[in-house]
Design an enzyme around this catalytic site. Structure first.
Site, PDB file in Angstrom:
ATOM      1  N   LYS A 179       0.856  -1.199   0.000  1.00  0.00           N
ATOM      2  CA  LYS A 179       0.000   0.000   0.000  1.00  0.00           C
ATOM      3  C   LYS A 179       0.887   1.242   0.000  1.00  0.00           C
ATOM      4  CE  LYS A 179      -3.938  -2.090   2.353  1.00  0.00           C
ATOM      5  NZ  LYS A 179      -5.196  -1.883   1.654  1.00  0.00           N
ATOM      6  N   HIS A 237      -0.925  -8.414   8.752  1.00  0.00           N
ATOM      7  CA  HIS A 237      -0.990  -6.979   8.450  1.00  0.00           C
ATOM      8  C   HIS A 237      -0.674  -6.094   9.666  1.00  0.00           C
ATOM      9  CE1 HIS A 237      -2.775  -8.626   4.951  1.00  0.00           C
ATOM     10  NE2 HIS A 237      -4.032  -8.629   5.353  1.00  0.00           N
ATOM     11  N   LYS A 337     -14.331  -6.475  12.086  1.00  0.00           N
ATOM     12  CA  LYS A 337     -15.275  -6.386  10.974  1.00  0.00           C
ATOM     13  C   LYS A 337     -16.585  -5.805  11.494  1.00  0.00           C
ATOM     14  CE  LYS A 337     -13.258  -9.875   8.042  1.00  0.00           C
ATOM     15  NZ  LYS A 337     -12.607  -9.044   7.028  1.00  0.00           N
TER      16      LYS A 337
END
Ligand code: BG6
Length: 484
Positions: A179, A237, A337
């Protein structure tokens, strides 16, 4: 800058990752003139399909990913690079000769084998490539996360793949490292004189790393329910973000210097074991709630079976990096989430000034907020005087560096950058074997503590900020999550 011609074989070529990310990434790199016409893209999967049908599937995927900028004419040229071969990688009689015949006979061509399959197949596929004579010195193998489900299974994969490919040929991908804003983290830290002198326990009170998603399972229930947020997001991550934030300046930017610094951070993470897990971590699972104005199902209702799953969809952790630079500085990690909106931030919160000159209530602190996505940018909160004659009123406002305002170029997707790095043989943004294993060692300790503790995740309503316990964890420390 164009890369040299190459071949890429995508195992799992009809799967979700290929359609959403890999094929569009290759198409966009080609549109930008980075992929020479003599390169080949070969999709493989078990299903019988013709190249024509595969190209049609790939077209749909790339058209969806391109949106309004779709160029049907350009596609007609690009699709000639794309072929399909049906291969059941677990079957010894699979059609390897056909695959081989599709690849360039030029042994100088790098050949990339992208394993976008279940990790259970990584070793089988590598061995089959070895037997088929395809694991040549110019071959590269890309392994998608998760590499295993714990340290033992990660080692098995690393050993099995390592028996066929040398470590310099193995690219363990973590797309967060591709990213733009994650790479900017290194530039921000090491290309500015301003931050590094302050980047330690002397001036930093704590660090927060949040990766919040508003989506739920998106049809991945089978995988996710066995994994949960800790294995799905934290082991890879989140720990990578923590490493880039906490690591020492590398000597150079080449492959091993950056990875060596990252692994020192992983090895310095204080293990969270036994009862400490209750104090230092929070697990949550979403129940029914709303997204915008729409009602959404709870996690267990999204699963196909009736099982009362205890998989966590939210996790918050108070981690510690036990070294000279970071002694006593908490790193709060949070991911989940079905939170209110999608945002990923790294917040560096500095210590308060030593002497409150401006009186009560003026205790705001400096904060560096690195927004990784969306609205990519960097905000440095400083205190300034509020205009007006009525005394010295202090206000905290951000110096705001927005990517969208500063650059008008299209941001390439993380996979575009990473795929081209694989072709170039540049390993610096990929995880080394010991790095993956060090991350699992820390995560395994935590999973064991959770298993022993036997507590179920705390339920939170979809669309809320997560379990109350996460807010309380901060509150106990006299801190709060930064909500942007
Ligand atoms: C993947 C996880 O690795 O990352 C997903 O498996 C998650 O569960 C995704 O949704 C998040 O990636 P991004 O780039 O959308 O932040």
């Amino acid at each position: 800058i164009p890369v040299d011609p190459f071949d890429i074989v995508i195992f799992g070529g009809t799967g979700d990752l290929s359609r959403r990310k890999l094929l569009p990434a290759l198409y966009h790199r080609w549109l930008d003139g980075q992929i020479p016409e003599t390169s080949r893209i070969v999709g493989t999967a078990r299903s019988e399909m013709t190249t024509k049908e595969y190209r049609e599937m790939a077209r749909e995927a790339c058209e969806t990913a391109s949106g309004k900028s779709w160029d049907a004419k350009a596609w007609k040229v690009f699709e000639k690079l794309v072929e399909y071969v049906a291969i059941d990688a677990t079957n010894p009689d699979a059609d390897w000769p056909t695959l081989k015949s599709k690849l360039s006979s030029n042994s100088d061509h790098p050949c990339v084998f992208y394993l976008a399959t279940s990790p259970r197949l990584y070793v089988d596929i590598s061995e089959a490539l070895g037997r088929a004579g395809l694991a040549t010195p110019n071959a590269r193998v890309v392994l998608e996360k998760p590499i295993g489900t714990d340290l033992d299974s990660a080692r098995e994969i690393n050993d099995g793949v390592g028996a066929v490919f040398a470590e310099r040929q193995v690219f363990r991908i973590d797309h967060y490292l591709g990213k733009e804003t994650v790479q900017n983290l290194m530039v921000l830290r090491f290309a500015n004189m301003l931050f590094e002198p302050l980047w330690s326990r002397n001036y930093i009170d704590h660090v927060q790393i949040t990766v919040a998603e508003d989506l739920g399972l998106e049809g991945r229930a089978d995988y996710y329910d066995k994994s949960g947020a800790l294995r799905d997001m934290v082991q890879n991550h989140m720990l990578q973000l923590l490493c880039l934030t906490a690591m020492e300046p590398p000597n150079h930017l080449d492959d091993d210097d950056v990875r060596t610094e990252k692994i020192k951070v992983l090895n310095a993470l204080t293990p969270i074991t036994g009862d400490e897990a209750k104090r230092l971590t929070v697990r949550g699972q979403y129940k029914a709630g709303v997204r915008g104005d729409e009602p959404v199902k709870g996690y267990v209702d999204e699963l196909s079976s009736d099982t009362q799953s205890t998989t966590e969809t939210f996790v918050a952790i108070k981690a510690a990096v036990d070294n000279w630079r970071w002694a006593g500085v908490p790193f709060y990690l949070r991911t989940g989430k079905r939170l209110p909106y999608r945002h990923s931030d790294i917040v560096i919160q500095f210590k308060p000034t030593p002497h409150p000159l401006f009186g009560e209530g003026n205790d705001a602190v400096n904060r560096l907020v690195i927004r990784l996505q969306p609205d990519e940018g960097v905000r440095l909160y400083v205190q300034i005087k509020e205009p007006g004659p009525g005394g010295l009123r202090v206000k905290s406002l951000p110096l705001n560096l927005s990517y969208a305002e500063s650059f008008t170029v299209r941001y390439p997707d993380a996979y575009e950058r990473l795929l081209m790095d694989v072709v170039r043989g540049n390993l610096s943004l990929f995880m080394r074997r010991d790095e993956v294993e060090a991350a699992w060692t820390w995560v395994d300790g935590l999973i064991e503590a959770w298993d022993r503790g036997g507590t179920a995740p705390e339920l939170y309503a979809a669309g809320s900020n997560g379990p109350l316990a996460a807010a309380m964890m901060m509150d106990r420390d006299g801190r709060a999550w930064f909500e942007g």
